[in-house]
Structure formats: C-alpha cells, structure tokens
Design a protein around this motif. Structure first.
Motif, PDB file in Angstrom:
ATOM      1  N   LEU A  22      -4.070   5.503  -3.211  1.00  0.00           N
ATOM      2  CA  LEU A  22      -4.320   4.087  -3.249  1.00  0.00           C
ATOM      3  C   LEU A  22      -3.259   3.272  -2.430  1.00  0.00           C
ATOM      4  CD1 LEU A  22      -4.041   4.221  -7.504  1.00  0.00           C
ATOM      5  CD2 LEU A  22      -5.984   4.016  -5.830  1.00  0.00           C
ATOM      6  N   LEU A  35      -2.317  10.032  -8.397  1.00  0.00           N
ATOM      7  CA  LEU A  35      -2.914   8.630  -8.529  1.00  0.00           C
ATOM      8  C   LEU A  35      -1.650   7.766  -8.805  1.00  0.00           C
ATOM      9  CD1 LEU A  35      -6.374   8.901 -10.246  1.00  0.00           C
ATOM     10  CD2 LEU A  35      -5.736   8.008  -8.002  1.00  0.00           C
ATOM     11  N   ILE A  36      -1.094   8.130  -9.928  1.00  0.00           N
ATOM     12  CA  ILE A  36       0.128   7.224 -10.031  1.00  0.00           C
ATOM     13  C   ILE A  36       1.166   6.888  -9.162  1.00  0.00           C
ATOM     14  CG2 ILE A  36       1.900   6.898 -11.996  1.00  0.00           C
ATOM     15  CD1 ILE A  36      -0.020   8.235 -13.744  1.00  0.00           C
ATOM     16  N   LEU A  37       1.491   8.260  -8.472  1.00  0.00           N
ATOM     17  CA  LEU A  37       2.659   8.238  -7.532  1.00  0.00           C
ATOM     18  C   LEU A  37       1.888   7.361  -6.293  1.00  0.00           C
ATOM     19  CD1 LEU A  37       4.970  10.418  -6.383  1.00  0.00           C
ATOM     20  CD2 LEU A  37       3.067  10.348  -4.697  1.00  0.00           C
ATOM     21  N   PHE A  77       0.096   4.810  -6.312  1.00  0.00           N
ATOM     22  CA  PHE A  77       0.120   3.503  -6.569  1.00  0.00           C
ATOM     23  C   PHE A  77       1.522   2.817  -6.679  1.00  0.00           C
ATOM     24  CE2 PHE A  77       1.650   0.718 -10.491  1.00  0.00           C
ATOM     25  CZ  PHE A  77       0.859  -0.341 -10.137  1.00  0.00           C
ATOM     26  N   GLY A  78       2.537   3.730  -7.087  1.00  0.00           N
ATOM     27  CA  GLY A  78       3.780   3.549  -7.005  1.00  0.00           C
ATOM     28  C   GLY A  78       4.429   2.991  -5.701  1.00  0.00           C
ATOM     29  N   LEU A  79       3.669   3.889  -4.646  1.00  0.00           N
ATOM     30  CA  LEU A  79       3.825   3.538  -3.335  1.00  0.00           C
ATOM     31  C   LEU A  79       3.356   2.102  -2.787  1.00  0.00           C
ATOM     32  CD1 LEU A  79       3.053   7.022  -1.754  1.00  0.00           C
ATOM     33  CD2 LEU A  79       5.300   5.938  -1.860  1.00  0.00           C
ATOM     34  N   LEU A 132       3.527  -0.379  -4.623  1.00  0.00           N
ATOM     35  CA  LEU A 132       4.766  -1.264  -5.086  1.00  0.00           C
ATOM     36  C   LEU A 132       5.702  -1.289  -3.946  1.00  0.00           C
ATOM     37  CD1 LEU A 132       4.542  -1.059  -8.773  1.00  0.00           C
ATOM     38  CD2 LEU A 132       3.475  -2.894  -7.395  1.00  0.00           C
ATOM     39  N   VAL A 133       6.234  -0.181  -3.554  1.00  0.00           N
ATOM     40  CA  VAL A 133       7.130   0.159  -2.697  1.00  0.00           C
ATOM     41  C   VAL A 133       6.778  -0.551  -1.202  1.00  0.00           C
ATOM     42  CG1 VAL A 133       8.677   1.818  -1.525  1.00  0.00           C
ATOM     43  CG2 VAL A 133       8.107   1.985  -3.885  1.00  0.00           C
TER      44      VAL A 133
END
Lengths: 257, 307, 304
Positions: free
Chosen positions: C50, C112-114, C116-118, C120-121
């Motif tokens: 993502l 996927l969630i990881l 996604f966190g990227l 934001l970062v």
C-alpha cells in the motif's frame, strides 16, 4: 438407477473426474450397504482422496451419479450433505485449532441442532453434556478445556472423529484416519471407529495406507487403481485376487502380510 | 466477583464525567464511539477472520442517514439515530453479498472499492448530502445538548450495544463464526453455510458501525464526506490492532489508548501524529502481533502458570 | 445523434478526440510504471504494497530537490530523472530488509497493515523534509512549450512521456521474458515452491524485486513531477488509482498491468469529458465488477 430394496447407504455409478489431462476418477462404481465397514485402498494417485471429495460434495464431478440413501445428491454442498447424514474427516487433520477441545465439539453439535443462528444465548452452556459424552467416547475428556491446536497429533485425530460424529451421521467417511500415527495408536483409533460404528449402526467408508489396519477391521475392501475399481470383495477375496497381487499388494509385500 | 467488577466499572463511568474538565468529557464521549466502531469492526476481524478495508462506508451510512433524516426530513433526533444502524445494515447487506464471496486480500480490496464508491457518491450528491461542505448543525435536542448529557447518553447507548456484541460473540452464532475463522472447510463439513454466516456477521458489524456513525453525527454536530474515506476505514483497524484483536475488549482498550494519545500528541504536535500512528502500527505488526492487551494477557497467563 | 452531440459536443470534434486519446496514453504511462511495480512485488512476495503511492510521491519530491540542487545545465534534468528513482529504490531496499523481511511468513493481513503504517510514516517524513507547500518542477527547456496536433495544442513534455512508454514496456518485457532474472520472477509468480527447488536464494530475490518495483514507482513519480503540482496528497491519489489498475489487470500479471493501465488511463481522460462527476465511481465500479466476476483480474491467474 436407484437401488431397488433401499438397503444401500451409498451408491456411486460411473463417476468421472479429470484435472487438466489427468483422469483422476475414471468411471467408478461403488455400492455400500448399511452397516458396512468398507475400506478403499490403492496405491498413491489411485484416486482415493478425489473420490472422497466428490462424494462429500467438496468437488464437482464431470459425469456419473451419486446416491445417498437412495436420493441423488448431485451438486449438493457439504453443509446440506452433513444435514442429510454424511460426515467426513480429512487426511490432514482439520479441526478448529484456536477453540478449546470442548468448544470444537459444542460448535459441531450446535450446528447439527440448527442452533448456530442464535445470537443471544451463551453457547458455553449449550450441549455441554452431550459434548462431554462424545469426548468420552473418543477418550478426550481430560483434554476438554485445552486449546485443540496444542493437543498431540493422535488426540487431534480423535477430536476430528468426534466432530464428524457430532452430526449423528448415517455414513461416516474417514480419509486416512491413522495418517501420521504410531502403529499401536493406529489400531486403537480404528478399533474405536469400528466399535462406534457397530454401536450406532452407522456405515463407515475409509481409506488407509496401512494394510495391517485395513485387513484387521474392514469387512469389505474396494481396490482402486488408476481411477477405476480394480477389485472388490472380502479381505480374503481381495488378498487372493491375482490383479491386486500384481499391481498393488505385490509391491508392498512388506506391509501386506 | 465478576459481577462486582462490572458494577465497579459502571459506577466509575457514572461518577466520573461530572468530575472531569469539560474537554475530557468530550474526549470520553468520542472514546466510547470509537470503541463501539472498533468492536463492531473486530467482530469481523478478530472473530470472523475477515478484514474490511472499507468499514468507513457503514460508519458514514449511519452518520449520513441520521443527519439527512433529521435535517432534510425533520425527523426527531432519536428516530434519526435509530434509523442509522438500519441504513448501515442495509448497505452492508448489499455490499457484503458480493464481498463475502472473496477471501483474504481480495475481500479487503473489494470492501475498499465499495467504500470509495460510497465516498464518491456522498461527495458528489450535493443536493442530498451537501457534498464537500457536508451537513452542518446536526445537533441533538436541547436536553442532550450539553457535553455532559451527550456523554451519558452515548455511554448508555454504547454500553448496551457492547453488551449485545459481547452476547453475539459468546452465542452459538459467535461460536460458528470463530469456527469459520479457524477452518472454513471444516466448518462447511459440520453443516455451516459459510458464506451466509459471514454475510450475517458482515451485516451485524455494519449495523453497529452505523450506530457509531449516528452517534458521531450528533456528537460532531455535522457530517462530512471524510467519514467514508480511507483514513476513517483504517481507524478501527488501527485501534483494534493496538488493543489486540483476539480479545473482545481489545478494541475498547485500543480506543482508550488511541484517543488519549491523539488528544495529547495531536494537540501538541499535530504534524507528528500520523508519524507516531504509523510507527506504532509498524511496531505492533513487527513486534507485538497480539496487540497490547494480548501482551498483558500473555504476561498474566505466564505468571499464572508459573505459580 | 443530435441529442448525443448536444450532451457531448466534443464527439464531433475529431482533433480533440485525438488529443484526448494521447493525453490518456500519457496518464496510462504513469499508471503503468507505478502499477507494474506493485503487481510485480505482489506476484513474487505476495505483499500488496500500500506504500507504493508513497514511493511515487517520494520520487516526485526527490525530483524537486535535485532540480534545485543541480546546476543550471541542459543535462541536469535528465540526470535528476535518473537519480531520483535510484533514491526511491534505495528507500524500498531499506524498508524491505529492515521490516518486510520479518513478516513474509505471517498473515497477509498483517502485511497489508504494515504497509499501510508506512504510508503514514513516509507521508509525515515528506511533510517534515519538504514542508506543506506544493512544489513544481520546471520542464527541460526543449520540452517546455507545446506543439500543434491537428490544430489542437498538446504539451511537448507529454510527447517525451509517450516516447518513453514503448521503450519502458519493451524494456520490461525483455527483462521478464528474456533474462534469467525475469524467468525467476515469473516462476515465483506462478509457483513459489519451485524457487527453492531451483536453488534460488529467495530472500535476495525478494529484496531485488522490491527494490526494482520501488524504482519503477520512483521513476513514475520523477517523470510526472513536471506535469503536476507536487503535493502531499499524491500518495493517496496514486495509490487508489494504481490499486484499481492492478486489481483490474490481475495482481502479479505484467501484461495485465499494461492493458489495464491503458484502459484506466483512457477512461480517466475521457471520463472527465463524459461523466465529470462520476469518473472515479466508474473506475471503482469497474474494479468491483472485475473482483466479483474474475477476482484474479483480467489477465491474472486464479490462486490455488
């Protein structure tokens, strides 16, 4: 084609299934009477598991008919077959690993009694005693509160048997019930299944690699070879069958004493 | 013992709000709403093994249904709020019918696609939704207008909804749902109609997400298309993940932690908030897959077995 | 016909249609660059990245910085166009080695969630480094103006994009179908078990593929920088569209990304003329239909 006197639990007529160019099941006929303990054997790739998957509604077949208790079950999905009294186990242990042993069986009972759409009753207390009776039958009472995923392999196989029994089936299909077990344990679990079958007057069809187990418990044996029935009969007849000796038993004299 | 613990928790929730500074009363209200949204979401993720990337759609359907009925059709607030979960459940039934046909990654993607469609419709249908400007002045009636009154109101509604969700998780329905999460094939062979069961769970989850949306509309006093946007869809995901998806109260704990951090960090250093959030998500995934509650539970279990 | 032309006057305007087709093609080029990398990464590592839109955005911002840093020279632009993607490739490599490598064996959802966190970062880091204001990159002098095509003005920079498109497509085709590395990638896409049997160092291949995919996204971002306002929201916009392209074409399918990028590029280009209000809905509706009818995409393969 339906069976005239209605004593057949399972009847398979001219069943065929191919994967790509491979004819996995090639015109199989099978008739299993009520109360039978039928083994289906054959070398690897003979089509045993495919046949199981076709009968239990897990796979669609190309042609042929399957009758369960006199009714054609073409295209019925597994939940519907389960409701009609057909239960099965899998070659690779198939349980609900993060549920406790007791919850596994309770869930199967809840579903069997068509209570699984109930939203507001605590399930913890439902069918608890019935579940314990089933666990007792397969020898797992002590394991009831444990997460089923951490049970030893043999106990997981027993649990799967209990899951299948929870739906009070008329026909129980066991796909290599002793896979991965130690020889002594194999005889135990098959004796257990055979005992339950006699008590509950249910019919069992099973596949098995271990010929000792097969010849010890099966009353009739069907030999599959290259997707077709090679021979069928009592253990004695099958053992003496020249074709079977040639293609199958002959190669594994070690186990087929 | 269990009952006593519950009574203490309820008593604290009842006594606490008037003692708090009013901005914390507002934060507490929002925590309750986010907790409901994340718990409804976690019915799918934690108990059904289905991850939706588009749950904002049902939150927004609830929020907009309430706002539109109150603003455009002049319904009383309570009726508008009552309609919110049903509007969301209807949407969840329609979209879910297609979504539950897919698994894993594809399930997540189709749910995202439908949420984007909802977002765009909300964004473009100016006559009904106000488009980009949203719908303003969606306030509750006078007796609920004070932050304190609305906080109590929200606590009661969310409390009842959480009770219902808790019952669902422990019900025969919930057992069968967990069985599907663990092993859909085996579930079919004990007689569960897997897709139908998943769709029912999807609709239930949409229902409570819509209720959260409706509560939020009156809390916020306005509704905007962002309610259906990607960021909103990720909110329950992050909250549930932080708190732990394996336990029923994980999302609740996650909501408390998330909102308190947001209140302080986002207010002090708004620029760093997404960085913090993203880093927290990455950290949880790489180091703490069970979430913080899971970590605590494991600790507790270890100390118990060690004794 | 009168009714139709009254609704869509441009239908009778042949030259305008041609220009529209061409601008659709250049949009398709950007989409292809970002989606083929995303698809490639999924095919090999089974991770839906993502953060791929974020890589694209970083490519564009690096272009901004390089354009400011490099001396005013006719070749500076081309050098920047070369260096920016390399920077993004490096970023991708760091992320793969430090984070993704730890979670390949875990549930797809966590992956996927990881990523996604990227999003934001990376989004925040870009904000901190480059600030909140929109940036722009000047087009190289030779391509700053526009040319007339059938009497309609067409920006000459887009001609560069259109000229690069076939080169990139053929280049990728050669890499995938004519090199050993490409063969390994295709093998991994079809059957990952096979790689181990072939004696391939899977971990290294994953890193290489992730770097290569990031590089392509970075190139897309760098190339697009002179055509758009380089802004913070780019990551989300690019991600959503690329996502649609990849899903329609089929995750893991090189040809699928190509065909689907063309389709979506033209659809966007004409959609704005025909249904200005709902072109995005149209896109997602098509994606939804594809997912329902053929979840593995137009040219992908169903998963076993």
């Amino acid at each position: 084609m339906a069976d005239p006197d209605g004593s057949l639990v399972l009847q398979v007529v001219g069943l065929r299934k191919h994967f790509g160019g491979v004819q996995a099941v090639n015109g199989v006929d099978l008739a299993v009477a009520e109360g039978e303990l039928r083994a289906i054997i054959g070398p690897n790739g003979a089509g045993k598991t495919t046949l199981f998957n076709l009968i239990s509604g897990d796979l669609a077949y190309d042609s042929g008919q399957i009758y369960f208790r006199g009714e054609e079950i073409n295209g019925l999905p597994p939940p519907e077959l389960c409701r009609r009294g057909l239960a099965r186990t899998f070659q690779i242990t198939s349980i609900f690993r993060r549920l406790s042993t007791l919850e596994n069986v309770q869930t199967a009972l809840l579903t069997h009694h068509r209570r699984h759409h109930n939203l507001f009753r605590p399930a913890r207390r439902l069918y608890r005693d019935e579940a314990m009776v089933l666990l007792d039958r397969v020898g797992l009472v002590d394991q009831a509160p444990k997460p089923s995923g951490i049970l030893p392999h043999g106990d997981q196989r027993r649990l799967e048997l209990a899951l299948a029994l929870a739906s009070e089936p008329q026909l129980l299909m066991l796909d290599e019930p002793t896979a991965g077990m130690a020889p002594r344990e194999r005889h135990e679990i098959m004796a257990l299944a055979a005992g339950i079958a006699t008590d509950a007057r249910l019919t069992i069809v099973f596949t098995e690699h271990d010929m000792d187990v097969v010849f010890a418990v099966a009353r009739r044996i069907t030999v599959l070879h290259q997707g077709a029935v090679l021979a069928e009969g009592t253990p004695l007849e099958v053992r003496g069958h020249p074709e079977v000796q040639r293609v199958y038993l002959g190669q594994r004299r070690g186990t087929a004493r | 013992m269990r009952v006593a613990r519950w009574l203490v928790a309820i008593a604290i929730l009842l006594i606490l709000p008037p003692l708090l500074p009013s901005f914390l009363v507002v934060v507490m209200t929002e925590i309750a709403i986010v907790a409901l949204f994340a718990t409804a979401f976690n019915l799918l993720m934690g108990f059904g093994g289905m991850v939706s990337f588009g749950h904002a759609a049902y939150f927004a359907l609830g929020a907009y249904a309430a706002a539109i009925l109150v603003k455009q059709a002049a319904w009383p607030m309570l009726l508008g709020l009552a309609a919110a979960p049903f509007a969301a459940a209807a949407g969840a039934l329609f979209f879910g019918f297609f979504i539950v046909r897919l698994t894993h990654t594809y399930f997540a993607m189709l749910s995202l696609a439908f949420a984007q469609i909802v977002f765009t419709v909300v964004f473009k249908w100016k006559a009904l939704t106000g488009g980009d400007d949203g719908l303003l002045n969606v306030w509750p009636p006078a007796w609920l207008k004070s932050p304190l009154a609305y906080c109590y109101f929200t606590l009661v509604v969310v409390g009842l909804a959480m009770l219902a969700l808790h019952a669902i998780v422990d019900s025969p329905f919930g057992y069968a749902l967990r069985a599907i999460r663990e092993n859909p094939r085996r579930a079919r062979f004990i007689g569960v109609n897997v897709r139908r069961h998943q769709l029912q769970a999807f609709v239930l989850s949409g229902f409570f997400s819509g209720l959260a949306g409706g509560l939020f509309a009156f809390f916020n006093g306005s509704v905007f298309p962002d309610f259906a946007y990607l960021n909103k869809s990720f909110e329950p995901l992050v909250v549930a993940l932080l708190g732990g998806v394996q336990s029923f109260f994980g999302p609740l704990a996650g909501a408390v932690g998330f909102k308190i951090l947001e209140t302080y960090i986002a207010r002090q250093w708004p620029i760093y908030w997404p960085l913090f959030l993203g880093a927290a998500v990455v950290f949880v995934v790489v180091a703490l897959p069970q979430g913080f509650v899971g970590l605590l539970q494991r600790r507790a279990w270890r100390t118990r077995t060690a004794r | 016909m009168d009714f139709v032309t009254s609704l869509f006057p441009w239908i009778t305007n042949g030259p305008l249609i041609v220009v529209q087709v061409m601008s659709g093609l250049s949009v398709a080029m950007f989409l292809f660059l970002v989606s083929v990398g995303m698809s490639l990464i999924f095919g090999v590592t089974r991770i839906v990245n993502l953060a791929h839109g974020s890589f694209y955005m970083v490519g564009a911002y690096l272009m901004v910085t390089l354009a400011e840093m490099l001396p005013d020279h006719p070749l500076a632009f081309w050098l920047a166009l070369l260096v920016a993607p390399l920077g993004v490739g490096l970023l991708g490599g760091v992320i793969e080695v430090t984070l993704l490598r730890r979670i390949y064996h875990r549930e797809p959802l966590l992956q996927l969630i990881l990523t996604f966190g990227l999003i934001l970062v990376i989004g925040t880091l870009v904000l901190l480094v480059w600030g909140p204001d929109n940036k722009s990159v000047a087009r190289p002098e030779a391509l700053a103006g526009s040319v007339k095509i059938l009497g309609q003005p067409f920006p000459s920079y887009y001609l560069l994009v259109l000229a690069l498109a076939p080169i990139v497509a053929v280049g990728l085709w050669v890499i995938f179908y004519r090199t050993r590395w490409g063969m390994l990638i295709r093998a991994a896409t079809v059957d990952r078990e096979m790689l181990g049997a072939l004696g391939v160092d899977v971990a290294t291949l994953y890193t290489q593929v992730f770097v290569f995919g990031s590089l392509l996204a970075g190139f897309g971002g760098a190339l697009s920088a002179p055509t758009v306002a380089v802004a913070l929201g780019m990551d989300g916009d690019v991600l959503t569209t690329a996502f649609v392209v990849v899903v329609i074409g089929g995750l893991g399918s090189f040809a699928g990304s190509f065909v689907s990028a063309l389709l979506v590029g033209e659809l966007q280009s004409f959609g704005i003329l025909v249904f200005p209000a709902v072109s995005i809905v149209l896109l997602f509706a098509i994606m939804a239909v594809v997912l329902i009818v053929r979840p593995w995409g137009l040219l992908g393969h169903p998963e076993e």
